[in-house]
Write an enzyme that holds these catalytic residues in place. Structure first.
Site, PDB file in Angstrom:
ATOM      1  N   CYS A   1     -34.064 -11.518 -21.201  1.00 45.99           N
ATOM      2  CA  CYS A   1     -33.124 -10.479 -20.736  1.00 45.99           C
ATOM      3  C   CYS A   1     -33.102  -9.243 -21.629  1.00 45.99           C
ATOM      4  CB  CYS A   1     -31.725 -11.042 -20.542  1.00 45.99           C
ATOM      5  SG  CYS A   1     -31.327 -12.412 -21.558  1.00 45.99           S
TER       6      CYS A   1
ATOM      7  N   GLU B   1     -24.193 -13.159 -11.394  1.00 48.57           N
ATOM      8  CA  GLU B   1     -25.415 -12.354 -11.532  1.00 48.57           C
ATOM      9  C   GLU B   1     -26.594 -13.020 -10.829  1.00 48.57           C
ATOM     10  OE1 GLU B   1     -26.135 -11.854 -15.765  1.00 48.57           O
ATOM     11  OE2 GLU B   1     -27.506 -13.549 -15.672  1.00 48.57           O
TER      12      GLU B   1
ATOM     13  N   HIS C   1     -26.384   0.826  -8.445  1.00 53.94           N
ATOM     14  CA  HIS C   1     -27.654   1.522  -8.687  1.00 53.94           C
ATOM     15  C   HIS C   1     -27.646   2.351  -9.972  1.00 53.94           C
ATOM     16  CE1 HIS C   1     -28.537   0.090  -4.700  1.00 53.94           C
ATOM     17  NE2 HIS C   1     -29.786   0.410  -4.894  1.00 53.94           N
TER      18      HIS C   1
HETATM   19  N1  LIG Z   1     -23.144 -15.826 -20.771  1.00 52.14           N
HETATM   20  C1  LIG Z   1     -24.129 -15.022 -20.317  1.00 52.14           C
HETATM   21  N2  LIG Z   1     -25.393 -15.398 -20.462  1.00 52.14           N
HETATM   22  C2  LIG Z   1     -26.375 -14.607 -20.008  1.00 52.14           C
HETATM   23  C3  LIG Z   1     -26.065 -13.413 -19.379  1.00 52.14           C
HETATM   24  C4  LIG Z   1     -24.721 -13.025 -19.248  1.00 52.14           C
HETATM   25  O1  LIG Z   1     -24.383 -11.955 -18.710  1.00 52.14           O
HETATM   26  N3  LIG Z   1     -23.780 -13.855 -19.716  1.00 52.14           N
HETATM   27  N4  LIG Z   1     -27.072 -12.647 -18.892  1.00 52.14           N
HETATM   28  C5  LIG Z   1     -28.332 -12.998 -18.981  1.00 52.14           C
HETATM   29  C6  LIG Z   1     -29.363 -12.072 -18.414  1.00 52.14           C
HETATM   30  O2  LIG Z   1     -28.719 -11.117 -17.586  1.00 52.14           O
HETATM   31  C7  LIG Z   1     -30.534 -12.668 -17.639  1.00 52.14           C
HETATM   32  O3  LIG Z   1     -31.061 -11.672 -16.777  1.00 52.14           O
HETATM   33  C8  LIG Z   1     -30.256 -13.842 -16.777  1.00 52.14           C
HETATM   34  O4  LIG Z   1     -30.767 -14.920 -17.408  1.00 52.14           O
HETATM   35  P1  LIG Z   1     -31.034 -16.333 -16.770  1.00 52.14           P
HETATM   36  O5  LIG Z   1     -29.904 -16.784 -15.917  1.00 52.14           O
HETATM   37  O6  LIG Z   1     -31.395 -17.160 -17.914  1.00 52.14           O
HETATM   38  O7  LIG Z   1     -32.310 -16.040 -15.887  1.00 52.14           O
HETATM   39  P2  LIG Z   1     -32.652 -16.256 -14.388  1.00 52.14           P
HETATM   40  O8  LIG Z   1     -31.674 -15.532 -13.517  1.00 52.14           O
HETATM   41  O9  LIG Z   1     -34.094 -15.868 -14.235  1.00 52.14           O
HETATM   42  O10 LIG Z   1     -32.449 -17.791 -14.155  1.00 52.14           O
HETATM   43  P3  LIG Z   1     -33.439 -19.031 -14.366  1.00 52.14           P
HETATM   44  O11 LIG Z   1     -32.537 -20.194 -14.170  1.00 52.14           O
HETATM   45  O12 LIG Z   1     -33.955 -18.932 -15.775  1.00 52.14           O
HETATM   46  O13 LIG Z   1     -34.494 -18.885 -13.333  1.00 52.14           O
HETATM   47  C9  LIG Z   1     -28.748 -14.201 -19.687  1.00 52.14           C
HETATM   48  N5  LIG Z   1     -27.653 -14.996 -20.136  1.00 52.14           N
HETATM   49 ZN   LIG Z   2     -29.662  -9.772 -16.639  1.00 48.62          ZN
END
Ligand SMILES: Nc1nc2c(c(=O)[nH]1)N=C([C@H](O)[C@H](O)COP(=O)(O)OP(=O)(O)OP(=O)(O)O)CN2
Ligand SMILES: [Zn+2]
Length: 124
Positions: free
Chosen positions: A23, A114, A67
Site C-alpha cells: 500500500c 475499502e 476522484h
Molecule cells: N487498518 C488498516 N489497514 C490497512 C489499511 C487501512 O486503511 N487500515 N489500508 C491498507 C491499504 O489501503 C491497502 O490498499 C489494502 O491492503 P490489503 O487489504 O492488504 O490488500 P487487498 O485489498 O489487495 O487485499 P488482499 O486480501 O491482500 O487481496 C492496508 N491495510
Molecule cells: Zn489502499
C-alpha cells in the site's frame, strides 16, 4: 433510541506509508461508506430525520473525496488517509451539519469499507 443508516461510496487514490507493504504504492479503492445517525425523539412525521436530509449532507462530503488523491487533501496532509482516518473525517465533517436537525441527533458510527472484506469503523 433510534439509529438510522445510509450508504454511499466514493472512488479515490491514496498511498500509505506502512514500511515495505504494497500500500506504499499509489493505488485506489472504491470505498463503500456507511453512516449511522442516532437520536431519541421522532418528529411529527414519525421519523428521526429524513433519510434524504442525511444523504444530502453526506453527498457534499463525498464530493470532497471523490476522484481525489487523498494524500493531497488538507485534512490528510499530516495524517495518512487510512480507512480509519477517512471514517473519522466523514464523522467530523457531518456532525456540525446535524445542528439543523433535532438537538439529540448525532453521528453514532461511520464505517469505511475499502474492499469487500476490509472495513474500519469510527465510533465517536
Ligand atoms: N487498518 C488498516 N489497514 C490497512 C489499511 C487501512 O486503511 N487500515 N489500508 C491498507 C491499504 O489501503 C491497502 O490498499 C489494502 O491492503 P490489503 O487489504 O492488504 O490488500 P487487498 O485489498 O489487495 O487485499 P488482499 O486480501 O491482500 O487481496 C492496508 N491495510
Ligand atoms: Zn489502499
Amino acid at each position: 433510541m433510534f439509529e438510522l443508516k445510509i450508504k454511499t461510496h466514493f472512488a479515490a487514490a491514496h498511498q500509505l506509508t506502512m514500511v515495505g507493504q504494497k500500500c506504499e504504492n499509489l493505488h485506489g479503492h472504491n470505498w463503500n461508506i456507511e453512516v449511522y445517525v442516532s437520536g431519541e425523539k421522532l418528529n411529527a412525521a414519525g421519523v428521526l430525520v429524513d433519510f434524504g436530509d442525511i444523504k444530502k449532507e453526506v453527498r457534499k462530503i463525498m464530493e470532497q473525496l471523490d476522484h481525489k488523491f487523498l494524500n493531497e487533501i488538507d485534512a490528510f496532509k499530516d495524517a495518512q488517509p487510512s480507512s480509519e482516518r477517512i471514517a473519522i473525517y466523514i464523522a467530523e465533517q457531518l456532525q456540525p451539519k446535524l445542528a439543523n436537525f433535532p438537538e439529540d441527533v448525532r453521528v453514532s458510527r461511520v464505517s469505511a469499507w475499502e474492499s469487500d472484506d476490509a472495513c474500519a469503523t469510527y465510533i465517536p
